[in-house]
Each structure stands twice: as structure tokens, then as C-alpha cells.
Design a protein around this motif. Structure first.
Motif, PDB file in Angstrom:
ATOM      1  N   VAL A  97      -8.246 -24.349   5.603  1.00  0.00           N
ATOM      2  CA  VAL A  97      -7.652 -23.917   6.876  1.00  0.00           C
ATOM      3  C   VAL A  97      -7.089 -22.505   6.738  1.00  0.00           C
ATOM      4  N   MET A  98      -6.370 -22.245   5.656  1.00  0.00           N
ATOM      5  CA  MET A  98      -5.780 -20.919   5.444  1.00  0.00           C
ATOM      6  C   MET A  98      -6.870 -19.851   5.379  1.00  0.00           C
ATOM      7  N   GLU A  99      -7.909 -20.135   4.634  1.00  0.00           N
ATOM      8  CA  GLU A  99      -8.987 -19.158   4.476  1.00  0.00           C
ATOM      9  C   GLU A  99      -9.758 -18.953   5.781  1.00  0.00           C
ATOM     10  N   LYS A 100     -10.062 -20.018   6.502  1.00  0.00           N
ATOM     11  CA  LYS A 100     -10.763 -19.889   7.786  1.00  0.00           C
ATOM     12  C   LYS A 100      -9.906 -19.178   8.829  1.00  0.00           C
ATOM     13  N   SER A 101      -8.597 -19.219   8.641  1.00  0.00           N
ATOM     14  CA  SER A 101      -7.675 -18.553   9.556  1.00  0.00           C
ATOM     15  C   SER A 101      -7.466 -17.085   9.200  1.00  0.00           C
ATOM     16  N   GLY A 102      -8.077 -16.638   8.097  1.00  0.00           N
ATOM     17  CA  GLY A 102      -8.034 -15.227   7.727  1.00  0.00           C
ATOM     18  C   GLY A 102      -7.081 -14.886   6.599  1.00  0.00           C
ATOM     19  N   LEU A 103      -6.333 -15.866   6.089  1.00  0.00           N
ATOM     20  CA  LEU A 103      -5.404 -15.581   5.001  1.00  0.00           C
ATOM     21  C   LEU A 103      -6.160 -15.478   3.683  1.00  0.00           C
ATOM     22  N   THR A 104      -5.601 -14.710   2.762  1.00  0.00           N
ATOM     23  CA  THR A 104      -6.215 -14.455   1.466  1.00  0.00           C
ATOM     24  C   THR A 104      -5.267 -14.913   0.357  1.00  0.00           C
ATOM     25  N   LEU A 105      -5.832 -15.512  -0.668  1.00  0.00           N
ATOM     26  CA  LEU A 105      -5.050 -15.934  -1.829  1.00  0.00           C
ATOM     27  C   LEU A 105      -4.442 -14.709  -2.508  1.00  0.00           C
ATOM     28  N   VAL A 106      -3.120 -14.741  -2.729  1.00  0.00           N
ATOM     29  CA  VAL A 106      -2.459 -13.611  -3.387  1.00  0.00           C
ATOM     30  C   VAL A 106      -1.889 -13.975  -4.758  1.00  0.00           C
ATOM     31  N   ARG A 107      -1.570 -15.251  -4.981  1.00  0.00           N
ATOM     32  CA  ARG A 107      -1.060 -15.645  -6.297  1.00  0.00           C
ATOM     33  C   ARG A 107      -0.984 -17.169  -6.405  1.00  0.00           C
ATOM     34  N   THR A 108      -0.874 -17.614  -7.651  1.00  0.00           N
ATOM     35  CA  THR A 108      -0.629 -19.019  -7.965  1.00  0.00           C
ATOM     36  C   THR A 108       0.644 -19.090  -8.782  1.00  0.00           C
ATOM     37  N   THR A 109       1.513 -20.024  -8.445  1.00  0.00           N
ATOM     38  CA  THR A 109       2.766 -20.203  -9.182  1.00  0.00           C
ATOM     39  C   THR A 109       2.843 -21.619  -9.722  1.00  0.00           C
ATOM     40  N   PHE A 110       3.695 -21.796 -10.702  1.00  0.00           N
ATOM     41  CA  PHE A 110       3.893 -23.106 -11.310  1.00  0.00           C
ATOM     42  C   PHE A 110       5.385 -23.415 -11.284  1.00  0.00           C
ATOM     43  N   ASP A 111       5.776 -24.209 -10.304  1.00  0.00           N
ATOM     44  CA  ASP A 111       7.183 -24.562 -10.119  1.00  0.00           C
ATOM     45  C   ASP A 111       7.399 -26.021 -10.499  1.00  0.00           C
ATOM     46  N   GLU A 112       8.617 -26.353 -10.836  1.00  0.00           N
ATOM     47  CA  GLU A 112       8.975 -27.743 -11.119  1.00  0.00           C
ATOM     48  C   GLU A 112       9.532 -28.359  -9.838  1.00  0.00           C
ATOM     49  N   TRP A 113       9.072 -29.573  -9.525  1.00  0.00           N
ATOM     50  CA  TRP A 113       9.526 -30.281  -8.336  1.00  0.00           C
ATOM     51  C   TRP A 113      10.264 -31.542  -8.765  1.00  0.00           C
ATOM     52  N   PRO A 114      11.206 -32.003  -7.930  1.00  0.00           N
ATOM     53  CA  PRO A 114      11.998 -33.176  -8.323  1.00  0.00           C
ATOM     54  C   PRO A 114      11.152 -34.441  -8.495  1.00  0.00           C
ATOM     55  N   ASP A 115      10.124 -34.599  -7.675  1.00  0.00           N
ATOM     56  CA  ASP A 115       9.240 -35.760  -7.776  1.00  0.00           C
ATOM     57  C   ASP A 115       7.846 -35.256  -8.126  1.00  0.00           C
ATOM     58  N   TYR A 116       7.254 -35.856  -9.139  1.00  0.00           N
ATOM     59  CA  TYR A 116       5.910 -35.447  -9.550  1.00  0.00           C
ATOM     60  C   TYR A 116       4.884 -35.843  -8.483  1.00  0.00           C
ATOM     61  N   ILE A 117       3.976 -34.929  -8.188  1.00  0.00           N
ATOM     62  CA  ILE A 117       2.848 -35.183  -7.298  1.00  0.00           C
ATOM     63  C   ILE A 117       1.596 -34.929  -8.117  1.00  0.00           C
ATOM     64  N   GLU A 118       0.671 -35.856  -8.077  1.00  0.00           N
ATOM     65  CA  GLU A 118      -0.574 -35.684  -8.822  1.00  0.00           C
ATOM     66  C   GLU A 118      -1.235 -34.362  -8.433  1.00  0.00           C
ATOM     67  N   GLY A 119      -1.605 -33.570  -9.419  1.00  0.00           N
ATOM     68  CA  GLY A 119      -2.218 -32.267  -9.188  1.00  0.00           C
ATOM     69  C   GLY A 119      -1.237 -31.117  -9.306  1.00  0.00           C
ATOM     70  N   ALA A 120       0.057 -31.429  -9.443  1.00  0.00           N
ATOM     71  CA  ALA A 120       1.078 -30.370  -9.519  1.00  0.00           C
ATOM     72  C   ALA A 120       0.845 -29.438 -10.707  1.00  0.00           C
ATOM     73  N   GLU A 121       0.219 -29.953 -11.747  1.00  0.00           N
ATOM     74  CA  GLU A 121      -0.021 -29.121 -12.931  1.00  0.00           C
ATOM     75  C   GLU A 121      -0.976 -27.958 -12.638  1.00  0.00           C
ATOM     76  N   SER A 122      -1.698 -28.015 -11.518  1.00  0.00           N
ATOM     77  CA  SER A 122      -2.598 -26.920 -11.124  1.00  0.00           C
ATOM     78  C   SER A 122      -1.867 -25.813 -10.381  1.00  0.00           C
ATOM     79  N   GLY A 123      -0.613 -26.053 -10.028  1.00  0.00           N
ATOM     80  CA  GLY A 123       0.204 -25.026  -9.392  1.00  0.00           C
ATOM     81  C   GLY A 123       0.141 -25.023  -7.875  1.00  0.00           C
ATOM     82  N   ASP A 124       0.847 -24.063  -7.322  1.00  0.00           N
ATOM     83  CA  ASP A 124       0.888 -23.832  -5.877  1.00  0.00           C
ATOM     84  C   ASP A 124       0.244 -22.489  -5.585  1.00  0.00           C
ATOM     85  N   VAL A 125      -0.523 -22.444  -4.518  1.00  0.00           N
ATOM     86  CA  VAL A 125      -1.192 -21.206  -4.134  1.00  0.00           C
ATOM     87  C   VAL A 125      -0.485 -20.583  -2.940  1.00  0.00           C
TER      88      VAL A 125
END
Length: 188
Positions: free
Chosen positions: A145-173
Motif C-alpha cells: 500500500v505504501m509503495e503503490k501510494s508513492g512512498l519510498t523506503l528510507v530506512r529499517t530500524t530494530f526496536d524492542e517492543w513490550p510484547d513480541y510479535i512474530e517477524g519483529a526480528e526483521s525490523g520496522d520499515v
């Protein structure tokens, strides 16, 4: 001032107090919340006291809603919401794009359609200079959706969250679209 935005197939309107049960249904669906939170679904009381005021608030710098109910025009059926909210109260120049739709609305292009309309309105009419959006790296639907709307990936970060969500180890874009980038694409 009345706010109502029409897309090709949908209507965007401010979220109102009577949307509380719709919001509860949305946030209680584990598939909808798959990439958003790892904890238990919110209670009706929690949403009424904490989330609903944020959803219905008009932002001080713009006097516009930051969240929009996505509805079917004829019936008013609630499909979810779009966020197009200034990230600070003192300026409307940088807004965050977000969305949460019911499973029945997935795969129909609704999020992209609404995002494009909000982006166009933001850059053309509301003085927006930058649109940002974030999601988990593994959330391929949201990234599309972001890409089709014209947004471009600028970075990936790796933050710690209070509750683990499967896939969190891949980071946030983090995605971004500036007004000048959008204007250049409109002219091409």
C-alpha cells in the motif's frame, strides 16, 4: 466545518463516538492486529477512554481530523480507518499515513485508493510537505500500500517492543514521500 472526502468507491469521514463498536470489532480481530500488537485485544472501556478521544480529536495546527472512517457511500458500512495525522501539534507539514481495515476490505485496493486521495489533498490543499509511514518489515500487504501510494523506503530500524510479535526480528520499515517528489511524479 464539515469534512467528507470521496474516493472513487468510498467515503472518508471523521470518526465519531458512535464508531466505538466498529473500532472494537476491528481491534479484536487477531488477523487485523497481526502486525500491530502482541497483547490482548483492548476492552470497550479502554477504547472509549483512551483511543476514541485520539480518533475524534481535531489537530490544533490544522483543525482537521487526523483519523478518517472508511465507509461504503450508500450504506455507510464501516470498513476501517485511515490515519493522516500531523506528527506534532504545532505544524501540519509532516503527517503520518496509517490504516486499519476489516478483513472483508482486504485485497480490494481500498487502502491504496484512500491513501492516494489523502496524499493528493494533503499536498494540494492542506500544506503538507512530507508524508511518513511505518510498518513491520514482514508486513508485505501494508508495504505494498505504501509503495503503490508513492512512498519510498528510507530506512529499517530494530526496536524492542513490550510484547513480541512474530517477524519483529526483521525490523520496522520507514517510508516517506515529500511534496516535491510527489509533484515531480505528477508532471512525469
Amino acid at each position: 466545518m464539515t469534512f467528507l472526502i470521496a474516493t472513487e468507491r468510498l467515503t472518508l469521514r471523521p470518526i465519531i463516538e458512535s464508531d466505538l463498536d466498529h473500532l472494537l470489532g476491528l481491534d479484536s480481530d487477531p488477523d487485523v492486529m497481526r502486525f500491530i500488537g502482541g497483547g490482548p485485544p483492548p476492552t470497550r472501556d479502554y477504547l472509549r477512554k483512551h483511543a476514541l478521544p485520539r480518533f475524534i480529536r481535531r489537530h490544533p495546527a490544522t483543525d482537521r481530523p487526523g483519523y478518517w472512517a472508511v465507509c461504503e457511500p450508500e450504506s455507510g458500512k464501516f470498513f476501517g480507518w485511515m490515519e493522516f495525522r500531523p506528527i506534532v501539534d504545532t505544524s501540519g507539514e509532516v503527517v503520518e499515513l496509517g490504516y486499519r481495515l476489516t478483513r472483508s476490505a482486504w485485497g480490494k485496493g481500498y487502502a491504496t485508493e484512500c491513501a492516494r486521495v489523502l496524499i493528493r489533498k494533503g499536498f494540494n490543499d492542506w500544506g503538507v510537505q512530507t508524508v511518513i509511514a511505518t510498518t513491520m518489515a514482514v508486513n508485505h500487504g501494508s508495504r505494498r500500500v505504501m509503495e503503490k501510494s508513492g512512498l519510498t523506503l528510507v530506512r529499517t530500524t530494530f526496536d524492542e517492543w513490550p510484547d513480541y510479535i512474530e517477524g519483529a526480528e526483521s525490523g520496522d520499515v520507514h517510508y516517506e514521500l515529500t511534496r516535491s517528489q510527489w509533484q515531480m511524479r505528477q508532471q512525469a
